[in-house]
Design a protein around this motif. Structure first.
Motif, PDB file in Angstrom:
ATOM      1  N   ALA A  63      38.966  41.448  58.971  1.00  0.00           N
ATOM      2  CA  ALA A  63      37.648  41.909  58.506  1.00  0.00           C
ATOM      3  C   ALA A  63      37.415  43.348  58.968  1.00  0.00           C
ATOM      4  O   ALA A  63      36.862  44.178  58.236  1.00  0.00           O
ATOM      5  N   GLY A  64      37.868  43.628  60.204  1.00  0.00           N
ATOM      6  CA  GLY A  64      37.757  45.006  60.700  1.00  0.00           C
ATOM      7  C   GLY A  64      38.545  45.972  59.842  1.00  0.00           C
ATOM      8  O   GLY A  64      38.087  47.077  59.545  1.00  0.00           O
ATOM      9  N   VAL A  65      39.726  45.515  59.406  1.00  0.00           N
ATOM     10  CA  VAL A  65      40.543  46.372  58.540  1.00  0.00           C
ATOM     11  C   VAL A  65      39.828  46.607  57.207  1.00  0.00           C
ATOM     12  O   VAL A  65      39.813  47.725  56.677  1.00  0.00           O
ATOM     13  N   VAL A  66      39.214  45.526  56.698  1.00  0.00           N
ATOM     14  CA  VAL A  66      38.482  45.660  55.426  1.00  0.00           C
ATOM     15  C   VAL A  66      37.371  46.699  55.565  1.00  0.00           C
ATOM     16  O   VAL A  66      37.198  47.560  54.706  1.00  0.00           O
ATOM     17  N   VAL A  67      36.623  46.623  56.669  1.00  0.00           N
ATOM     18  CA  VAL A  67      35.547  47.604  56.877  1.00  0.00           C
ATOM     19  C   VAL A  67      36.130  49.013  56.924  1.00  0.00           C
ATOM     20  O   VAL A  67      35.588  49.956  56.338  1.00  0.00           O
ATOM     21  N   MET A  68      37.292  49.128  57.593  1.00  0.00           N
ATOM     22  CA  MET A  68      37.913  50.458  57.658  1.00  0.00           C
ATOM     23  C   MET A  68      38.294  50.945  56.270  1.00  0.00           C
ATOM     24  O   MET A  68      38.138  52.126  55.963  1.00  0.00           O
TER      25      MET A  68
ATOM     26  N   LEU B 146      36.857  50.073  53.449  1.00  0.00           N
ATOM     27  CA  LEU B 146      35.617  50.426  52.746  1.00  0.00           C
ATOM     28  C   LEU B 146      35.137  51.805  53.187  1.00  0.00           C
ATOM     29  O   LEU B 146      34.749  52.648  52.371  1.00  0.00           O
ATOM     30  N   PHE B 147      35.171  52.063  54.488  1.00  0.00           N
ATOM     31  CA  PHE B 147      34.734  53.376  54.981  1.00  0.00           C
ATOM     32  C   PHE B 147      35.700  54.468  54.533  1.00  0.00           C
ATOM     33  O   PHE B 147      35.285  55.601  54.291  1.00  0.00           O
TER      34      PHE B 147
ATOM     35  N   LEU C 261      37.194  54.455  51.714  1.00  0.00           N
ATOM     36  CA  LEU C 261      36.789  54.750  50.335  1.00  0.00           C
ATOM     37  C   LEU C 261      35.586  55.685  50.329  1.00  0.00           C
ATOM     38  O   LEU C 261      35.529  56.646  49.551  1.00  0.00           O
ATOM     39  N   LEU C 262      34.609  55.388  51.207  1.00  0.00           N
ATOM     40  CA  LEU C 262      33.437  56.266  51.285  1.00  0.00           C
ATOM     41  C   LEU C 262      33.855  57.677  51.632  1.00  0.00           C
ATOM     42  O   LEU C 262      33.399  58.648  51.037  1.00  0.00           O
ATOM     43  N   PHE C 263      34.758  57.780  52.607  1.00  0.00           N
ATOM     44  CA  PHE C 263      35.205  59.090  53.065  1.00  0.00           C
ATOM     45  C   PHE C 263      35.930  59.833  51.935  1.00  0.00           C
ATOM     46  O   PHE C 263      35.667  61.012  51.682  1.00  0.00           O
TER      47      PHE C 263
END
Lengths: 499, 496
Positions: free
Chosen positions: A8-13, A15-16, A18-20
């Motif tokens: 899940a932590g990797v998924v958040v990374m 997603l971020f 992608l934002l970046f």
């Protein structure tokens, strides 16, 4: 459960990430596009924080600014209203800029590299030093004469143009397109009012927004005979060479006879070249064109500036107002050979020949300047906010369409036109004036376009060259154009012109 | 002060149970980081004034100092009540929150007349209000730490919390639009001049319920399965809860007209489900259901409109905001132009025109910030958010009970997902939805709810970092007493 938690932590990374990546796209790759977008009011507010430079002539501001209390600090003003509208242009809040306002925008706004020193100093002083000032080549008197001459023409023309240039340098002395408009409402900070004013002008009769000096291409009529004459002189003829004339001429392949403007014009079967130009002999020049062939005519026209699609008038170092290309058009049969009928018509400036008023003035200027064609320009000087000179324009030659000898012969012949031919209205006491009139049929309209191209010399030194166009004039249009041309050149002389 | 850290020597050197070395209170590190964050906020406030007023007023430091006082108070509470909590969480959140307050004050200044700016009162406008909300949010966070001494207590009230969560979610949907709708999204309770976003508080309640429910059901959900295409899929009857939450999300989407909230609830549930069962199939089912639902809503919006029209419109605007730059697309267009104008370095604090973007104080605060601090500044913000989320997940990794793992994981992931949904919407990555930017956006509901989440993460990370006391004796009964001396190290904690 720790495995999935780590994932899940990797998924958040991701997603971020992608934002970046997307922020890089928006703030990096697309940044310039967004910053300069027409929908972006931000840069504008910043732009209006700094006083925009003045556009001036002879110490008088053509475009100035005044401080307002609104969000946009400086309001652009045009004290001369419509008089310089087509040269100076306008710099509206939301609409597109035009004219010198557009061509010299970076310098006027102060963002040009040439004003780097000022910007650098601003970083430390925290002040907003004004933008740079642009000095134009125009003559206030000549401009006045051109505006009044066109407006008060007595041949019923409502559209037209007049332009004068210094033959020696190419500096534009007068630049008027009729009808004109007041640019002040267009730069209103009330963008809705500005847009309404623009829409109204766009729909107005005779399209006042159109810059006819540079953008109107119309059949040049008999003014084109100067090109024919130049081609003839360069190909062995002299002003005294006899050429066939007559009351009527029918090209070998076409049934439409070409006649002269009046039965009194060159009814004899042979006239000299000089005589043909002085009287504006259609039958003579139609046959001359057929004799020379399309290639020679076209080449000479091109040497004088026809077909040039990249000419701009403004600053010789950079950008300027774009000039529409003048054209000689197709003079060929479908099989590739010359079409004599079309060639005969083109020789007298009809058929598909099209010319801008500026091109007309350049022809006269080249003849007056001994065959040297100078590049026309409007910007004389760029001054810093403290009025130190940043650059002064040095004239540039484009080419020599004709030799000095031919130019001298052409000068004499054109002087004859003014002194004893169709261009008498342009005479100026104490000065040598030469020119050529033109009356161009265009479509089925009974009102023709009246043209005059001409120049004025003092002791053989050229002072000014003009082109005046009166669209859809009643009878005598070209004579009226010659009169206006004379008035403009007289005003240039009165303004100490030629320097 | 108290709780001076233990020396790292001790028997752990033997290498037998290295994880026990987490038993270190790092409150001084937290204090140092917090002071650093507060210095940054003060510097930001000074830069804003220098740019906007051409001079720094003598009072520029007061809002930053007040924010600092609030967080220092919270820090002291943590020192006593959660001494082993993660030391990076509070400073990171405080930095974002404090910069948010300072930026909102900057917006207030931008909207005030130039003449009044120098004398703009500290407690006025969005900035002043946000300052008050920050105080209240910190008090609530401290309150949660005081009341909930052990996160496992929460599981006792799981069903109550689940019910409360669903009620909170549904209130705006059933209220008339007049009392619940802002900008087309029915997410609010509007009473008088006040507006509350109950969905913000529902997150905490729903995650608690999901965590408890899934700890109970995880065996059934993870073991009873059928294999298909190499992936274990659950039995049909076990799909019930997922389908229920999916329907709930769709109802939110349809009746509250908000894609972001729907995505948030559903994503939150699917991830907790995945963590609980360790079955990838749940993720696949979840993603299929979500995208299926979104596609369905989109095509329904295109064909029949009605309640789906809003979602359809948003997707249309997202696909080409410049198609209608003055009406429907105005906000996203101005947001993109603001971000683009900022470019890499930004216009500098106070140097841009963030007020060109409607709602810049709320949903679009990231775009407003981006214009002034540029790509580099926004990247720093993203790193701060990422730090908070990963620290939350780390608390879940370290804590020993399943409920705590799910709760921490769910809360942290939800926070990250919310940042993704709103920042992605503002920067044009995904269709725009009405989410608040955690700790930044003006508004009390969001700030308080998110601080409650942080408090819960602090509580769990405290439990994770707390020294293991031989046997798990004090289970479910408040804090496990004063941490006794561990491995002979003098760990002194003052009892509250």
């Amino acid at each position: 459960m720790n495995g999935p938690l780590r994932r899940a932590g990797v998924v958040v990374m991701i997603l971020f990430g992608l934002l970046f990546a997307n922020l890089n796209w928006v703030q990096g790759y697309k940044a310039d596009e967004y910053r300069n977008s027409d929908f972006n009011g931000r840069v504008q507010v910043a732009e209006y924080e700094r006083a925009r430079g003045v556009i001036e002539v002879g110490g008088k501001a053509l475009a100035d600014g005044k401080v307002t209390t609104g969000e946009l600090k400086y309001l652009r003003t045009y004290p001369f209203k419509s008089e310089f509208a087509h040269v100076v242009g306008y710099k509206p809040v939301n609409l597109a800029a035009t004219g010198i306002e557009k061509a010299e925008n970076e310098f006027l706004a102060g963002t040009s590299d040439r004003l780097f020193g000022d910007r650098f100093r601003d970083m430390f002083t925290g002040e907003e030093t004004a933008g740079g000032n642009v000095v134009l080549t125009l003559s206030l008197r000549a401009q006045d004469a051109a505006v009044k001459g066109l407006a008060n023409n007595d041949v019923g023309s409502t559209r037209g143009a007049a332009v004068a240039i210094n033959p020696k340098t190419g500096a534009v002395q007068a630049f008027v397109s009729m009808p004109s408009f007041d640019p002040n409402p267009l730069v209103s900070h009330d963008t809705n009012a500005a847009e309404a004013a623009f829409n109204q002008l766009e729909k107005a009769k005779d399209s006042p927004l159109k810059n006819r000096v540079l953008g109107e291409v119309l059949p040049p009529g008999s003014t084109f005979k100067v090109i024919d004459t130049a081609a003839a002189l360069e190909n062995g003829l002299t002003p005294q060479t006899n050429i066939p004339a007559g009351p009527s001429y029918t090209a070998p392949t076409s049934g439409t006879p070409i006649r002269n403007a009046a039965s009194s014009v060159c009814p004899e079967s042979q006239v000299t070249l000089a005589e043909a130009l002085r009287e504006s002999c259609n039958t003579g020049f139609a046959q001359l064109a057929v004799r020379l062939g399309a290639t020679k005519i076209k080449d000479k026209a091109r040497a004088f500036g026809f077909e040039d699609e990249s000419l701009t008038v403004g600053n010789l170092d950079g950008s300027g107002l774009p000039v529409a290309a003048s054209r000689t058009g197709t003079i060929q049969n479908p099989d590739g050979g010359d079409d004599p009928a079309a060639l005969a018509q083109s020789g007298i400036g009809q058929n598909n020949v099209r010319m801008t008023p500026l091109q007309g003035a350049m022809i006269a200027a080249t003849v007056a300047n001994g065959g040297e064609r100078m590049r026309p320009y409007l910007v004389q000087q760029l001054l810093g906010p403290d009025r130190r000179t940043i650059s002064t324009t040095s004239p540039k030659k484009i080419n020599n369409p004709v030799s000095a000898t031919v130019a001298a012969q052409l000068q004499d012949m054109m002087v004859n036109v003014v002194e004893g031919g169709t261009g008498r209205n342009a005479r100026i006491n104490g000065y040598t004036v030469g020119g050529k009139t033109g009356t161009a049929q265009d479509g089925g309209d009974p009102n023709d376009h009246g043209w005059f191209i001409g120049f004025v010399l003092k002791d053989g030194e050229p002072i000014s060259a003009v082109c005046v166009l009166l669209e859809r004039a009643t009878a005598g249009g070209s004579a009226e154009a010659a009169k206006i041309g004379g008035d403009i050149m007289e005003a240039v002389i009165a303004d100490g012109g030629g320097n | 002060m108290t709780a001076r850290t233990t020396p790292a020597a001790s028997p752990a050197v033997t290498g037998e149970m290295p994880r026990i070395r987490m038993s270190k209170s790092r409150r001084n590190a937290e204090l140092g980081l917090l002071l650093f964050a507060m210095a940054l906020i003060t510097a930001y406030a000074a830069t804003v004034e220098a740019t906007m007023l051409d001079s720094v007023t003598p009072d520029f430091w007061i809002p930053a100092a007040l924010v600092s006082l609030v967080f220092l108070g919270l820090h002291i509470v943590i020192r006593f009540l959660a001494p082993y909590a993660d030391p990076a969480l509070v400073p990171a959140v405080a930095l974002i929150n404090g910069l948010g307050v300072a930026f909102l004050r900057r917006i207030d200044l931008g909207r005030a007349d130039a003449a009044d700016r120098a004398n703009f009162p500290i407690f006025a406008g969005d900035g002043g209000r946000q300052l008050a909300w920050t105080l209240l949010a910190a008090i609530m966070a401290a309150g949660l730490l005081i009341i909930v001494r052990d996160h496992r207590i929460v599981s006792r009230y799981a069903y109550t919390l689940g019910l409360v969560g669903i009620v909170l979610v549904m209130i705006p949907a059933v209220l008339p639009s007049r009392y619940s709708e802002i900008n087309g999204a029915k997410l609010w309770i509007l009473i008088g001049g006040f507006s509350i976003q109950p969905g913000e508080f529902a997150k905490l309640a729903l995650v608690s319920f999901f965590a408890y429910y899934l700890v109970r059901k995880r065996e059934v959900l993870s073991l009873a399965s059928r294999r298909f295409l190499g992936i274990d899929f659950p039995r049909g009857r076990d799909l019930g809860p997922v389908v229920a939450v999916w329907l709930l999300s769709l109802l939110v989407l349809v009746f509250e007209k908000d894609l972001g909230t729907a995505l948030l609830y559903f994503g939150m549930f699917v991830v907790i489900l995945y963590v609980a069962t360790e079955r990838v199939s749940w993720l696949i089912i979840g993603l299929l259901l979500f995208f299926g639902g979104a596609t369905l809503a989109y095509s329904l919006g295109a064909s029949i409109g009605g309640p789906f029209a809003n979602f359809y419109d948003r997707v249309q605007i997202w696909q080409d905001p410049f198609a209608d730059p003055y009406n429907a697309g105005y906000q996203p267009v101005q947001s993109l132009l603001g971000l683009g104008t900022g470019g890499l370095f930004g216009a500098g604090p106070g140097g841009g025109q963030p007020t060109k973007v409607p709602d810049v104080e709320d949903d679009f605060i990231f775009a407003g910030l981006g214009e002034e601090i540029g790509l580099f500044g926004l990247s720093a913000f993203l790193v701060m958010y990422l730090l908070i989320v990963e620290r939350g997940l780390r608390a879940g990794l370290a804590v020993r009970d399943s409920f705590g793992k799910l709760l921490a994981g769910g809360l942290a992931f939800t926070l990250g997902l919310q940042v993704f949904v709103i920042v992605g919407g503002v920067s044009g990555l995904i269709p725009l939805t009405g989410q608040t930017t955690p700790f930044l956006s003006a508004g009390g509901s969001s700030l308080m709810a998110n601080w409650l989440i942080i408090a819960m993460l602090l509580r769990i990370s405290d439990a994770a970092g707390r020294p293991v006391t031989g046997s798990a004796s004090a289970q479910g009964d408040g804090p496990a007493g004063p941490p006794v001396k561990l491995h002979g190290a003098p760990t002194e904690v003052i009892r509250s």
